[in-house]
Motif scaffolding. Structure first.
Motif, PDB file in Angstrom:
ATOM      1  N   MET A  74       0.639  -1.157  -0.377  1.00  0.00           N
ATOM      2  CA  MET A  74      -0.004   0.191  -0.154  1.00  0.00           C
ATOM      3  C   MET A  74       0.524   1.384  -0.029  1.00  0.00           C
ATOM      4  SD  MET A  74      -1.312   0.330   3.269  1.00  0.00           S
ATOM      5  CE  MET A  74      -1.327  -1.310   3.748  1.00  0.00           C
ATOM      6  N   VAL A  75       0.355   2.120  -0.321  1.00  0.00           N
ATOM      7  CA  VAL A  75       1.325   3.265  -0.393  1.00  0.00           C
ATOM      8  C   VAL A  75       0.451   5.011   0.533  1.00  0.00           C
ATOM      9  CG1 VAL A  75       0.882   5.736  -1.695  1.00  0.00           C
ATOM     10  CG2 VAL A  75       2.230   4.242  -2.227  1.00  0.00           C
ATOM     11  N   LEU A  76       1.541   4.740   1.448  1.00  0.00           N
ATOM     12  CA  LEU A  76       0.835   6.562   2.383  1.00  0.00           C
ATOM     13  C   LEU A  76       0.893   7.883   1.444  1.00  0.00           C
ATOM     14  CD1 LEU A  76       2.399   4.577   5.463  1.00  0.00           C
ATOM     15  CD2 LEU A  76       0.487   4.330   4.926  1.00  0.00           C
ATOM     16  N   ALA A  77      -0.363   8.315   2.045  1.00  0.00           N
ATOM     17  CA  ALA A  77      -0.514  10.004   1.610  1.00  0.00           C
ATOM     18  C   ALA A  77      -0.057  10.681   2.848  1.00  0.00           C
ATOM     19  CB  ALA A  77      -0.900  10.123   0.329  1.00  0.00           C
ATOM     20  N   ASP A  78       0.349  11.723   3.430  1.00  0.00           N
ATOM     21  CA  ASP A  78       0.070  12.682   3.990  1.00  0.00           C
ATOM     22  C   ASP A  78       1.476  13.163   4.711  1.00  0.00           C
ATOM     23  OD1 ASP A  78       0.111  13.574   7.058  1.00  0.00           O
ATOM     24  OD2 ASP A  78      -1.801  12.630   7.011  1.00  0.00           O
ATOM     25  N   ASP A  79       0.797  14.547   4.513  1.00  0.00           N
ATOM     26  CA  ASP A  79       1.599  15.868   4.631  1.00  0.00           C
ATOM     27  C   ASP A  79       2.561  16.066   5.864  1.00  0.00           C
ATOM     28  OD1 ASP A  79      -0.118  16.632   5.966  1.00  0.00           O
ATOM     29  OD2 ASP A  79       0.324  18.542   5.112  1.00  0.00           O
ATOM     30  N   GLU A  80       2.483  14.698   7.039  1.00  0.00           N
ATOM     31  CA  GLU A  80       3.106  14.711   7.880  1.00  0.00           C
ATOM     32  C   GLU A  80       3.878  13.608   8.275  1.00  0.00           C
ATOM     33  OE1 GLU A  80       0.751  15.648  11.418  1.00  0.00           O
ATOM     34  OE2 GLU A  80      -0.607  16.568  10.559  1.00  0.00           O
ATOM     35  N   ARG A  81       5.293  13.861   8.385  1.00  0.00           N
ATOM     36  CA  ARG A  81       6.386  12.536   8.220  1.00  0.00           C
ATOM     37  C   ARG A  81       5.727  11.459   9.769  1.00  0.00           C
ATOM     38  NH1 ARG A  81      11.284  11.404   6.320  1.00  0.00           N
ATOM     39  NH2 ARG A  81      11.406  13.642   5.191  1.00  0.00           N
ATOM     40  N   MET A  82       5.446  11.916  10.946  1.00  0.00           N
ATOM     41  CA  MET A  82       4.697  11.512  11.493  1.00  0.00           C
ATOM     42  C   MET A  82       3.980  10.942  11.688  1.00  0.00           C
ATOM     43  SD  MET A  82       5.693  14.724  14.904  1.00  0.00           S
ATOM     44  CE  MET A  82       5.836  12.756  16.216  1.00  0.00           C
ATOM     45  N   VAL A  83       3.077  10.896  11.066  1.00  0.00           N
ATOM     46  CA  VAL A  83       2.490  10.226  10.520  1.00  0.00           C
ATOM     47  C   VAL A  83       2.206   9.649   9.894  1.00  0.00           C
ATOM     48  CG1 VAL A  83      -0.479   9.992   9.500  1.00  0.00           C
ATOM     49  CG2 VAL A  83      -0.193  11.898  11.386  1.00  0.00           C
ATOM     50  N   ARG A  84       2.820   9.720   8.864  1.00  0.00           N
ATOM     51  CA  ARG A  84       3.573   8.341   7.940  1.00  0.00           C
ATOM     52  C   ARG A  84       4.536   7.445   8.351  1.00  0.00           C
ATOM     53  NH1 ARG A  84       5.126  12.360   4.848  1.00  0.00           N
ATOM     54  NH2 ARG A  84       6.674  11.593   4.223  1.00  0.00           N
ATOM     55  N   THR A  85       5.340   7.857   9.488  1.00  0.00           N
ATOM     56  CA  THR A  85       6.256   7.193  10.343  1.00  0.00           C
ATOM     57  C   THR A  85       5.124   6.057  11.207  1.00  0.00           C
ATOM     58  OG1 THR A  85       8.065   8.573  10.063  1.00  0.00           O
ATOM     59  CG2 THR A  85       8.106   6.779  11.607  1.00  0.00           C
ATOM     60  N   ALA A  86       4.251   6.707  12.064  1.00  0.00           N
ATOM     61  CA  ALA A  86       3.963   6.009  13.039  1.00  0.00           C
ATOM     62  C   ALA A  86       2.971   4.952  11.998  1.00  0.00           C
ATOM     63  CB  ALA A  86       2.629   6.767  13.729  1.00  0.00           C
ATOM     64  N   LEU A  87       2.193   4.653  11.112  1.00  0.00           N
ATOM     65  CA  LEU A  87       1.366   4.273   9.745  1.00  0.00           C
ATOM     66  C   LEU A  87       1.723   3.010   9.280  1.00  0.00           C
ATOM     67  CD1 LEU A  87      -1.037   7.208   7.885  1.00  0.00           C
ATOM     68  CD2 LEU A  87      -2.247   5.308  10.169  1.00  0.00           C
ATOM     69  N   ARG A  88       3.263   3.919   9.288  1.00  0.00           N
ATOM     70  CA  ARG A  88       4.265   2.404   8.385  1.00  0.00           C
ATOM     71  C   ARG A  88       4.183   1.096   9.408  1.00  0.00           C
ATOM     72  NH1 ARG A  88       7.845   1.536   4.561  1.00  0.00           N
ATOM     73  NH2 ARG A  88       7.845   3.085   3.284  1.00  0.00           N
ATOM     74  N   ALA A  89       4.863   1.609  10.773  1.00  0.00           N
ATOM     75  CA  ALA A  89       5.320   1.405  11.755  1.00  0.00           C
ATOM     76  C   ALA A  89       4.133  -0.220  12.173  1.00  0.00           C
ATOM     77  CB  ALA A  89       5.764   1.644  13.073  1.00  0.00           C
ATOM     78  N   ILE A  90       2.548   0.900  12.389  1.00  0.00           N
ATOM     79  CA  ILE A  90       1.721  -0.478  12.559  1.00  0.00           C
ATOM     80  C   ILE A  90       1.192  -1.530  11.248  1.00  0.00           C
ATOM     81  CG2 ILE A  90      -0.952  -0.099  13.106  1.00  0.00           C
ATOM     82  CD1 ILE A  90      -0.400   2.266  13.744  1.00  0.00           C
ATOM     83  N   LEU A  91       1.043  -0.580  10.167  1.00  0.00           N
ATOM     84  CA  LEU A  91       1.187  -1.372   9.288  1.00  0.00           C
ATOM     85  C   LEU A  91       2.051  -2.836   8.661  1.00  0.00           C
ATOM     86  CD1 LEU A  91      -0.731   1.102   7.072  1.00  0.00           C
ATOM     87  CD2 LEU A  91      -2.000  -1.123   8.047  1.00  0.00           C
TER      88      LEU A  91
END
Length: 211
Positions: free
Chosen positions: A1-18
């Motif tokens: 999947m691809v994560l699209a969000d302008d906040e790096r911290m949000v993308r990092t958190a989503l990546r860690a969970i998924l």
């Protein structure tokens, strides 16, 4: 999947969970809407988590472009802070498979991604009903119903409840291939790109009543 969000911290958190799940993989990230379009076209993921509000172009426009131009577009889930945000409704009308609240827990996030990746179900159909009720613009129930066969009408009502093709087939006692044919006919008659847009049309016309 691809994560699209302008906040790096949000993308990092989503990546860690998924990425902690054996059956899920994050293959790319994007910090703007324009970058999201480019990355998704190049990587062709199954699912995209798309922030609604991003620089350059927002998540709605990015969703529209991807669904309009890709031969096999991904299932796009918009991510938002407030479920009644008008941006969310516009994204659903554009063809997003559903939405996630940013405050959702890790388990809910994983479950939602699996749902849209593995089935043709809408994500949170009850919330879609509420949004449609709040944003309904026209009431053309009779006109819409006249364009559908009885079976197509049955299928559309069940689609609006969030049922998958397999679940609709079981409910109506017909084959899954037959349901797929009815869904294709519905999309053509409603001028809808996908089942989300068809359900939105059903609510906006008054053919299906929220609640």
């Amino acid at each position: 999947m691809v994560l699209a969000d302008d906040e790096r911290m949000v993308r990092t958190a989503l990546r860690a969970i998924l990425s902690a799940e054996d059956d899920l993989a994050v293959v790319g990230e994007a910090a703007t809407g324009a970058e999201a379009v480019s990355v998704v076209r190049r990587l062709e993921p199954d699912v995209v988590l798309m922030d609604v509000r991003m620089p350059e172009i927002d998540g709605i426009r990015a969703t529209e472009r991807l669904l309009r131009t890709m031969r096999t577009p991904p299932r796009i889930v918009v991510v938002t802070t407030f479920e009644n945000d008008s941006y969310v409704y516009d994204a659903l009308r554009a063809g997003a498979a559903g939405f996630l609240l940013k405050r959702a827990g890790a388990a809910d996030l994983v479950q939602a991604v699996r749902l849209v990746a593995r089935t043709d179900s809408l994500l949170y159909p009850a919330a879609v009903r509420a949004l449609a009720a709040a944003h309904a613009r026209t009431r053309r129930t009779t006109a819409l119903r006249a364009r559908l066969t009885d079976r197509e009408a049955d299928v559309l009502r069940l689609m609006a409840q969030g049922l998958t093709n397999a679940e609709i087939a079981a409910r109506l006692g017909i084959g899954a291939a037959t349901v797929k044919s009815h869904v294709a006919a519905l999309l053509a008659k409603l001028g809808a790109r996908d089942r989300t847009q068809a359900v939105i049309a059903a609510y906006e016309s008054g053919f299906v009543s929220p609640g």
